[in-house]
Design an enzyme around this catalytic site. Structure first.
Site, short mmCIF file in Angstrom:
data_model
loop_
_atom_site.label_atom_id
_atom_site.label_comp_id
_atom_site.label_asym_id
_atom_site.label_seq_id
_atom_site.Cartn_x
_atom_site.Cartn_y
_atom_site.Cartn_z
N GLU A 125 12.02 19.49 -12.26
CA GLU A 125 11.58 19.05 -13.59
C GLU A 125 12.32 17.83 -14.14
O GLU A 125 12.75 17.83 -15.28
CB GLU A 125 11.70 20.23 -14.57
CG GLU A 125 10.92 21.44 -14.12
CD GLU A 125 11.04 22.64 -15.04
OE1 GLU A 125 11.91 22.64 -15.92
OE2 GLU A 125 10.24 23.59 -14.89
N GLU A 232 5.34 28.29 -8.31
CA GLU A 232 5.65 29.21 -9.43
C GLU A 232 4.36 29.68 -10.11
O GLU A 232 4.24 29.67 -11.33
CB GLU A 232 6.54 28.52 -10.47
CG GLU A 232 7.82 27.95 -9.90
CD GLU A 232 8.79 27.43 -10.97
OE1 GLU A 232 8.62 27.75 -12.15
OE2 GLU A 232 9.71 26.70 -10.60
C1 GLA Z 1 10.62 26.87 -14.71
C2 GLA Z 1 11.71 26.99 -13.65
C3 GLA Z 1 11.87 28.37 -13.12
C4 GLA Z 1 11.77 29.40 -14.22
C5 GLA Z 1 10.49 29.22 -14.94
C6 GLA Z 1 10.21 30.25 -15.99
O1 GLA Z 1 9.37 26.70 -14.23
O2 GLA Z 1 11.52 26.12 -12.59
O3 GLA Z 1 13.12 28.47 -12.51
O4 GLA Z 1 12.88 29.32 -15.06
O5 GLA Z 1 10.54 27.97 -15.57
O6 GLA Z 1 11.10 31.25 -16.12
#
Ligand code: GLA
Length: 321
Positions: A125, A232
């Protein structure tokens, strides 16, 4: 229940789950039956593994990694560099050189302890969502400078045998997508090893209209000669930006969630040659992070298995093709 996700998808991609030290026990049967990749939800993050400089706490990560190894489940590492989940000491009295040295010690320790992790999110990110900016204003950026991306990947490549990923969210927004592509190419052009792009794919109910963009996004990323993983995935039962406490999830919302799972996986199957792993951010709805975010205590359940670990309609929808 006879169907197993990893079996059904064995000719497509690995099916992963993010697990924590509770769910690795409570969801053990589900994990063993359905998943062939594991990510530590938080246990390998910086603050969890090195709360004090040079003093490593590996208990939680060891537990999950040990479980995965004992059951021959490949592990994906998450993550080295992020703007969250950092211990306070990390940025204290740090100039560029100090911070990079701290990162190197950290990466080395994790890579040595967990040598056969098949890929790591090296940076998570680092790119801004907004139209007007490029890089997220983080302490990494402030202290090391714009080339912290390249430096982090160079450091990681010294110790990590597995693939190195850049991972981000809102990755199908065309503006952000262009910025992600620009950045990964810059990292590669700097001579650093970067092997893959992690597409988080936290979807929600108002993404149902955007499948063309998702498809286009996967195509654009796939052109680039990086490995691609969905890292994710979940489908929130609310729209993005909805932070009201609601009474509960309606049948109508579940129906929309199911449709999104189905449609999304249909697209993913079309790109099976480009996509290596599809990881869900959790295993079952009882431990899903969306029950705490953005509203603590608002049940959401963005996954395929309900609170009793029974398969939901979304599960059957993605198994039926
Ligand atoms: C982001 C992070 C993850 C996690 C998610 C939500 O996407 O990359 O590690 O913390 O948020 O919990």
């Amino acid at each position: 229940m006879e169907l197993s996700l990893k079996e059904i998808y064995k000719d497509y991609f690995k099916i992963g789950a993010a697990v924590n030290i509770e769910s690795v026990d409570t969801c053990k049967d589900l994990i063993l039956k359905h998943f062939n990749s594991i990510t530590c939800e938080n246990a390998m993050k910086f603050d969890a593994t090195e709360p004090e400089e040079g003093k490593f706490t590996f208990d939680d990560a060891d537990k999950i990694y040990g479980f995965a190894r004992a059951n021959n489940i490949p592990v994906r590492g998450h993550n080295f560099v992020w703007h969250q989940a950092n211990p306070e000491w990390l940025f204290q009295n740090a100039d560029r050189e100090t911070l990079l040295r701290r990162l190197e010690n950290h990466v080395k320790a994790l890579a040595e302890r967990y040598p056969d992790i098949y890929c790591w999110d090296c940076i998570n990110e680092g790119i801004l969502d907004d139209k007007d900016g490029y890089l997220r204003k983080t302490q990494w950026l402030e202290i090391v400078g714009e080339d912290y991306f390249n430096e982090a990947f160079k450091i990681a490549a010294k110790y990590v045998g597995g693939a190195l990923f850049y991972n981000d969210y809102n990755e199908f927004d065309p503006i952000k997508r262009e910025k992600i592509i620009r950045k990964v190419n810059e990292i590669r052009d700097s001579g650093a090893r970067i092997d893959g792009i992690g597409l988080q794919c936290h979807l929600n109910l108002n993404h149902s209209v955007d499948f063309d963009e998702i498809k286009r996004g996967i195509e654009e990323y796939a052109k680039l000669d990086y490995k691609l993983q969905i890292t994710e995935h979940d489908v929130s039962n609310y729209a993005r930006g909805d932070s009201e406490m609601h009474d509960g999830i309606t049948f109508e919302q579940y129906k929309r969630q199911t449709k999104i799972f189905k449609e999304f996986f249909k697209i993913l199957r079309e790109y099976k040659n480009e996509i290596e792993t599809v990881t869900f951010w959790g295993t079952a709805d009882d431990t899903c992070w969306l029950n705490y975010f953005p509203v603590r205590g608002r049940k959401n359940g963005g996954l395929l298995f309900d609170e009793n670990h029974e398969p939901k309609e979304g599960f059957y929808a993605i198994c039926d093709f």
